[in-house]
Design a protein around this motif. Structure first.
Motif, PDB file in Angstrom:
ATOM      1  N   ASP B  64       0.798  -1.236   0.000  1.00  0.00           N
ATOM      2  CA  ASP B  64       0.000   0.000   0.000  1.00  0.00           C
ATOM      3  C   ASP B  64       0.831   1.286   0.000  1.00  0.00           C
ATOM      4  O   ASP B  64       0.386   2.304  -0.512  1.00  0.00           O
ATOM      5  N   HIS B  65       2.046   1.240   0.541  1.00  0.00           N
ATOM      6  CA  HIS B  65       2.764   2.502   0.741  1.00  0.00           C
ATOM      7  C   HIS B  65       3.317   3.107  -0.544  1.00  0.00           C
ATOM      8  O   HIS B  65       3.374   4.332  -0.674  1.00  0.00           O
ATOM      9  N   ALA B  66       3.755   2.296  -1.461  1.00  0.00           N
ATOM     10  CA  ALA B  66       4.270   2.821  -2.732  1.00  0.00           C
ATOM     11  C   ALA B  66       3.741   1.933  -3.839  1.00  0.00           C
ATOM     12  O   ALA B  66       4.418   1.027  -4.322  1.00  0.00           O
ATOM     13  N   GLY B  98      -5.935  -1.516  -1.212  1.00  0.00           N
ATOM     14  CA  GLY B  98      -6.250  -0.481  -0.233  1.00  0.00           C
ATOM     15  C   GLY B  98      -5.172  -0.325   0.822  1.00  0.00           C
ATOM     16  O   GLY B  98      -4.089  -0.911   0.730  1.00  0.00           O
ATOM     17  N   ILE B  99      -5.502   0.489   1.831  1.00  0.00           N
ATOM     18  CA  ILE B  99      -4.558   0.815   2.903  1.00  0.00           C
ATOM     19  C   ILE B  99      -4.668  -0.255   3.997  1.00  0.00           C
ATOM     20  O   ILE B  99      -5.767  -0.670   4.371  1.00  0.00           O
ATOM     21  N   CYS B 100      -3.519  -0.634   4.536  1.00  0.00           N
ATOM     22  CA  CYS B 100      -3.441  -1.758   5.475  1.00  0.00           C
ATOM     23  C   CYS B 100      -4.520  -1.730   6.560  1.00  0.00           C
ATOM     24  O   CYS B 100      -5.222  -2.722   6.756  1.00  0.00           O
ATOM     25  N   HIS B 101      -4.667  -0.618   7.276  1.00  0.00           N
ATOM     26  CA  HIS B 101      -5.585  -0.620   8.431  1.00  0.00           C
ATOM     27  C   HIS B 101      -7.033  -0.801   7.982  1.00  0.00           C
ATOM     28  O   HIS B 101      -7.817  -1.476   8.636  1.00  0.00           O
ATOM     29  N   GLN B 102      -7.382  -0.189   6.849  1.00  0.00           N
ATOM     30  CA  GLN B 102      -8.712  -0.346   6.297  1.00  0.00           C
ATOM     31  C   GLN B 102      -8.953  -1.808   5.911  1.00  0.00           C
ATOM     32  O   GLN B 102     -10.005  -2.379   6.192  1.00  0.00           O
ATOM     33  N   ALA B 119       3.023  -3.656  11.809  1.00  0.00           N
ATOM     34  CA  ALA B 119       4.264  -2.915  11.580  1.00  0.00           C
ATOM     35  C   ALA B 119       3.934  -1.612  10.865  1.00  0.00           C
ATOM     36  O   ALA B 119       4.302  -1.375   9.719  1.00  0.00           O
ATOM     37  N   ASP B 120       3.185  -0.773  11.576  1.00  0.00           N
ATOM     38  CA  ASP B 120       2.836   0.555  11.086  1.00  0.00           C
ATOM     39  C   ASP B 120       2.327   1.353  12.272  1.00  0.00           C
ATOM     40  O   ASP B 120       1.574   0.836  13.103  1.00  0.00           O
ATOM     41  N   SER B 121       2.712   2.624  12.332  1.00  0.00           N
ATOM     42  CA  SER B 121       2.404   3.402  13.539  1.00  0.00           C
ATOM     43  C   SER B 121       0.921   3.724  13.706  1.00  0.00           C
ATOM     44  O   SER B 121       0.496   4.077  14.793  1.00  0.00           O
ATOM     45  N   HIS B 122       0.122   3.625  12.634  1.00  0.00           N
ATOM     46  CA  HIS B 122      -1.310   3.909  12.795  1.00  0.00           C
ATOM     47  C   HIS B 122      -2.145   2.658  13.066  1.00  0.00           C
ATOM     48  O   HIS B 122      -3.376   2.682  12.954  1.00  0.00           O
ATOM     49  N   THR B 123      -1.488   1.577  13.460  1.00  0.00           N
ATOM     50  CA  THR B 123      -2.202   0.348  13.817  1.00  0.00           C
ATOM     51  C   THR B 123      -3.273   0.566  14.899  1.00  0.00           C
ATOM     52  O   THR B 123      -4.302  -0.116  14.878  1.00  0.00           O
ATOM     53  N   GLY B 301      -7.492  11.370   1.376  1.00  0.00           N
ATOM     54  CA  GLY B 301      -6.953  10.016   1.364  1.00  0.00           C
ATOM     55  C   GLY B 301      -6.459   9.639   2.737  1.00  0.00           C
ATOM     56  O   GLY B 301      -6.704  10.347   3.713  1.00  0.00           O
ATOM     57  N   SER B 302      -5.791   8.504   2.829  1.00  0.00           N
ATOM     58  CA  SER B 302      -5.128   7.963   4.021  1.00  0.00           C
ATOM     59  C   SER B 302      -6.033   7.118   4.901  1.00  0.00           C
ATOM     60  O   SER B 302      -7.259   7.134   4.775  1.00  0.00           O
ATOM     61  N   CYS B 303      -5.376   6.436   5.841  1.00  0.00           N
ATOM     62  CA  CYS B 303      -6.078   5.593   6.801  1.00  0.00           C
ATOM     63  C   CYS B 303      -6.912   6.433   7.767  1.00  0.00           C
ATOM     64  O   CYS B 303      -7.707   5.899   8.524  1.00  0.00           O
ATOM     65  N   THR B 304      -6.725   7.754   7.749  1.00  0.00           N
ATOM     66  CA  THR B 304      -7.524   8.604   8.632  1.00  0.00           C
ATOM     67  C   THR B 304      -8.903   8.871   8.021  1.00  0.00           C
ATOM     68  O   THR B 304      -9.924   8.641   8.669  1.00  0.00           O
ATOM     69  N   GLY B 362      -4.610   3.365  -1.752  1.00  0.00           N
ATOM     70  CA  GLY B 362      -3.358   3.069  -1.058  1.00  0.00           C
ATOM     71  C   GLY B 362      -2.922   4.346  -0.366  1.00  0.00           C
ATOM     72  O   GLY B 362      -3.705   5.301  -0.273  1.00  0.00           O
ATOM     73  N   CYS B 363      -1.685   4.375   0.110  1.00  0.00           N
ATOM     74  CA  CYS B 363      -1.222   5.536   0.883  1.00  0.00           C
ATOM     75  C   CYS B 363      -1.005   6.774   0.014  1.00  0.00           C
ATOM     76  O   CYS B 363      -1.202   7.899   0.471  1.00  0.00           O
ATOM     77  N   GLY B 364      -0.559   6.582  -1.220  1.00  0.00           N
ATOM     78  CA  GLY B 364      -0.412   7.700  -2.153  1.00  0.00           C
ATOM     79  C   GLY B 364       0.412   8.842  -1.578  1.00  0.00           C
ATOM     80  O   GLY B 364       1.442   8.620  -0.936  1.00  0.00           O
ATOM     81  N   PRO B 365      -0.031  10.091  -1.782  1.00  0.00           N
ATOM     82  CA  PRO B 365       0.756  11.255  -1.363  1.00  0.00           C
ATOM     83  C   PRO B 365       0.939  11.385   0.149  1.00  0.00           C
ATOM     84  O   PRO B 365       1.779  12.165   0.591  1.00  0.00           O
ATOM     85  N   CYS B 366       0.191  10.630   0.959  1.00  0.00           N
ATOM     86  CA  CYS B 366       0.295  10.754   2.419  1.00  0.00           C
ATOM     87  C   CYS B 366       1.734  10.605   2.881  1.00  0.00           C
ATOM     88  O   CYS B 366       2.185  11.292   3.787  1.00  0.00           O
ATOM     89  N   VAL B 367       2.467   9.685   2.252  1.00  0.00           N
ATOM     90  CA  VAL B 367       3.800   9.361   2.751  1.00  0.00           C
ATOM     91  C   VAL B 367       4.919   9.933   1.868  1.00  0.00           C
ATOM     92  O   VAL B 367       6.093   9.726   2.104  1.00  0.00           O
ATOM     93  N   GLY B 368       4.524  10.718   0.831  1.00  0.00           N
ATOM     94  CA  GLY B 368       5.514  11.523   0.119  1.00  0.00           C
ATOM     95  C   GLY B 368       6.415  10.794  -0.842  1.00  0.00           C
ATOM     96  O   GLY B 368       7.492  11.276  -1.175  1.00  0.00           O
ATOM     97  N   THR B 384      -5.188  13.826   5.774  1.00  0.00           N
ATOM     98  CA  THR B 384      -4.302  12.835   6.383  1.00  0.00           C
ATOM     99  C   THR B 384      -4.020  13.182   7.850  1.00  0.00           C
ATOM    100  O   THR B 384      -4.720  14.012   8.448  1.00  0.00           O
ATOM    101  N   ASN B 385      -2.976  12.578   8.416  1.00  0.00           N
ATOM    102  CA  ASN B 385      -2.756  12.682   9.860  1.00  0.00           C
ATOM    103  C   ASN B 385      -1.441  13.350  10.262  1.00  0.00           C
ATOM    104  O   ASN B 385      -1.218  13.605  11.434  1.00  0.00           O
ATOM    105  N   ARG B 386      -0.543  13.573   9.315  1.00  0.00           N
ATOM    106  CA  ARG B 386       0.767  14.130   9.689  1.00  0.00           C
ATOM    107  C   ARG B 386       1.140  15.257   8.750  1.00  0.00           C
ATOM    108  O   ARG B 386       0.985  15.130   7.531  1.00  0.00           O
ATOM    109  N   GLY B 390       8.332  17.924   5.194  1.00  0.00           N
ATOM    110  CA  GLY B 390       8.843  16.889   4.295  1.00  0.00           C
ATOM    111  C   GLY B 390       7.979  15.644   4.223  1.00  0.00           C
ATOM    112  O   GLY B 390       8.229  14.749   3.421  1.00  0.00           O
ATOM    113  N   ARG B 391       6.944  15.564   5.063  1.00  0.00           N
ATOM    114  CA  ARG B 391       6.117  14.359   5.107  1.00  0.00           C
ATOM    115  C   ARG B 391       5.565  13.996   3.724  1.00  0.00           C
ATOM    116  O   ARG B 391       5.523  12.839   3.342  1.00  0.00           O
ATOM    117  N   MET B 392       5.098  14.999   2.979  1.00  0.00           N
ATOM    118  CA  MET B 392       4.512  14.679   1.674  1.00  0.00           C
ATOM    119  C   MET B 392       5.556  14.708   0.571  1.00  0.00           C
ATOM    120  O   MET B 392       5.224  14.781  -0.609  1.00  0.00           O
TER     121      MET B 392
HETATM  122  S1  SF4 Z   1      -0.615   7.289   7.633  1.00  0.00           S
HETATM  123 FE1  SF4 Z   1      -0.503   7.432   5.416  1.00  0.00          FE
HETATM  124  S2  SF4 Z   1       1.298   6.201   4.922  1.00  0.00           S
HETATM  125 FE2  SF4 Z   1       0.690   5.597   6.997  1.00  0.00          FE
HETATM  126  S3  SF4 Z   1      -0.704   3.826   6.725  1.00  0.00           S
HETATM  127 FE3  SF4 Z   1      -1.945   5.683   6.822  1.00  0.00          FE
HETATM  128  S4  SF4 Z   1      -2.231   6.231   4.681  1.00  0.00           S
HETATM  129 FE4  SF4 Z   1      -0.500   4.848   4.738  1.00  0.00          FE
END
Ligand code: SF4
Lengths: 170, 428
Positions: B64-66, B98-102, B119-123, B301-304, B362-368, B384-386, B390-392
């Protein structure tokens, strides 16, 4: 077991809330090569910092160091750049665990006032940090015994390989 | 002894009563890694001497990340994951799923009262169903793959009690942004955040996921949303199936009298739309304080915030309108299932006619990494959440965070504006 339990080096100082995107931007993390990571360490924060690090130096941070993503590439980049130990007033949770797991010593020193360039000595066993330049001694926060065991083994991989079973003492 | 929700789950897993501060070694119910963390996890798993993943049915990998891979190096890491998943018989979610958490939520990988390690901080997002879901790095995840267990310090709990009804134009995102602003980026470091109260009881699963998602921006270890008010029919079909088609939802609430590090009470009735301004997620302002800030790029976008209810909110703002000149709106639905539902009910058409561009779920521009990296000096409004510098993907861009309504309203107006004004027709 890592033989080295004491470290001495020059301090490279960063501020509060340095997040993992600043330690190593997401665009550089998709690699298995840690030398690639080291080349971009803290690049958006201070493009010259990585070049100033001598092997064995100490990275010194303020509060909440390593907040943000779970990327283990952050401590890997720091270790690959030659940093021997990271000190901070406080750490973000996942970063702290990740650093221990890859065998990078991290030491929480609440309220430290270590300045850039200071010569710092760290004794992991005694939990003591000495700022030799300023002539001050700090006490490090004790970590849970299971973490200390993992760090003493050199990280989670060698810990598990040598039969570590997370046994909870006390 | 009365227990917090976190103490309840971990006691059940440990097999004896644990309390905040204890270290417990506990069996894991589910685990997950993404293309950002799985390659190192696989490498560590192999170095540990790992041969078989402890229980392949409990472990999933997500691309999902890239995605789709923007270059050959990332594509090769994806190949490594596909090969590992096939060898180990793990469920692999492909590019565009899609995005892992979803995906973990939608496909029933997590249930109330379970312990999930991602293995992701938004678990912690998965705490929306009353699970103890914790984010770790690659080596910790590798150890879970190898042993099926993890050591955890039982966290202290910050309880958040929400009362009142949200005003039109405000959403769960405004509540959590307000809380991150009030409590700070390290306001719950190492802690569990428990969400409860009548406002929470009236929320959809999607909105509960928004609350739980951004505890990561307070440094928390996990979030547990009280399952009171969460109807069984709100749960994704695969989870209902797993829990037993007709069986009641396993409830998870804290005991009255449990001991908390702090209790934070918030009446949401007077809350306006909230925006986090550059470059920290806890730099939170009322939207009216930043109204007029010109935007170049808008991202939903994003898991948020990219679930169906979020796309519906965006469509309500954009229906019959066009993007402001010089603004691009990029949308990545949080999963293929969400995209398909939005396609069927006409939401995608509404948004596309207004000028929005849909990209891979997927994560798309959220993670830059790709698919919408802002230019130097540009301003982005994002769901998104962050908004770390440089995040994007560009340290010289300014990222503001808001609800999908705030993002859509800014895309129409060309600058940040209170979405309530657009929704009520004050702003054309
Ligand atoms: S914060 Fe962004 S990069 Fe991390 S899992 Fe959610 S959508 Fe993906």
């Amino acid at each position: 077991m890592t033989a080295v339990r004491t470290f001495a080096g020059a301090a490279h100082v960063v501020g509060d809330n340095v997040d993992t995107d600043r330690i190593i931007p997401g665009k550089y993390t998709k690699t298995l090569d840690t030398a690639d990571l080291a080349a971009h360490l803290l690049e958006d924060y201070d493009p010259e910092l990585a070049g100033r690090i001598a092997p064995g130096d100490v990275l010194v941070a303020g509060e909440n160091f390593g907040c943000g993503s779970s990327r283990e590439q952050a401590p890997l980049a720091i270790a690959a750049a030659g940093i021997a130990v990271v000190l901070a007033r406080s750490f973000a949770r996942i970063f702290f665990r990740n650093a221990i797991n890859i065998g990078l010593p991290v030491v929480e020193v609440p309220g430290h006032e270590i300045q850039p360039g200071a010569r710092v000595r760290v004794d992991l066993i005694r939990g003591e940090v000495v700022d030799e330049t300023a002539g001050r001694t700090y006490r490090a926060t004790r970590m849970p015994p299971v973490m200390a065991d993992i760090l003493a083994a050199g990280g989670l991989v060698p810990y598990l390989r040598s039969g570590g079973d997370y046994s909870v003492k006390g | 002894m009365p227990q917090t929700a976190a103490e309840k789950v971990l006691s059940r897993k440990a097999g004896y009563a644990v309390e905040a501060g204890d270290i417990a070694v506990v069996p894991v119910d589910g685990a997950m890694a993404t293309d950002a963390t799985a390659p190192f996890a696989i490498k560590a798993f192999e170095s540990m001497g790992g041969a078989r993943v402890w229980d392949p049915a409990r472990m999933a990998l997500v691309l999902d990340h890239a995605t789709p891979a923007p270059n050959e190096r990332i594509s090769t890491l994806h190949t490594l994951m596909r090969r590992f998943a096939a060898e180990q018989r793990l469920r692999l979610y492909e590019v565009g799923d899609g995005i892992c958490h979803q995906l973990m939520m939608e496909n029933g990988h997590v249930a109330p009262g379970e312990l999930f390690v991602g293995a992701d901080s938004h678990t912690p997002t998965l705490g929306a169903v009353g699970a103890f879901a914790v984010g770790v790095g690659s080596t910790d995840l590798a150890a879970v793959m190898h042993t099926g267990r993890i050591w955890l310090k039982v966290p202290r709990t910050l309880r958040v009690e929400l009362t009142g009804s949200l005003r039109p134009g405000t959403y769960a995102k405004d509540v959590i942004l307000h809380l991150v602003g009030a409590l700070g980026i390290a306001g719950a470091t190492y802690e569990a955040v428990e969400f409860a109260g009548p406002t929470v009881a009236g929320m959809t699963l999607a909105s509960r996921m928004v609350l739980a998602n951004m505890v990561a921006e307070m440094g928390a270890k996990t979030a547990l949303v009280d399952t009171a008010g969460l109807e069984a029919q709100e749960l994704p079909a695969p989870l209902r199936q797993r829990l037993g088609a007709s069986g009641p939802l396993a409830e998870l609430s804290a005991d009255p009298g449990a001991s908390y590090r702090a209790v934070h009470r918030l009446d949401v009735s007077d809350l306006g739309a909230q925006v986090a301004v550059p470059h920290l997620p806890d730099n939170v302002r009322d939207v009216r304080e930043v109204a007029g800030v010109k935007v170049d790029m808008a991202f939903i976008g994003s898991c948020t915030n990219a679930r169906l209810e979020d796309l519906h909110v965006a469509a309500a703002v954009l229906r019959g309108r066009k993007l402001a000149a010089g603004v691009r709106l990029i949308i990545a639905a949080s999963s293929r299932a969400v995209f398909n539902a939005a396609l069927k009910d006409g939401t995608v058409e509404t948004l596309s006619e207004a000028g929005a561009t849909f990209i891979t779920s997927g994560c798309g521009p959220c993670v830059g990494t790709h698919q919408g990296v802002p230019g130097d000096g540009e301003t982005v409004i994002s769901s998104t959440n962050r908004n770390f510098r440089g995040r994007m993907g560009n340290p010289n861009a300014n990222v503001y965070l808001g609800s999908p309504a705030v993002v859509a309203a800014a895309a129409v107006a060309g600058h940040i504006v209170d979405p309530a004004e657009v929704l009520s027709g004050v702003v054309a």
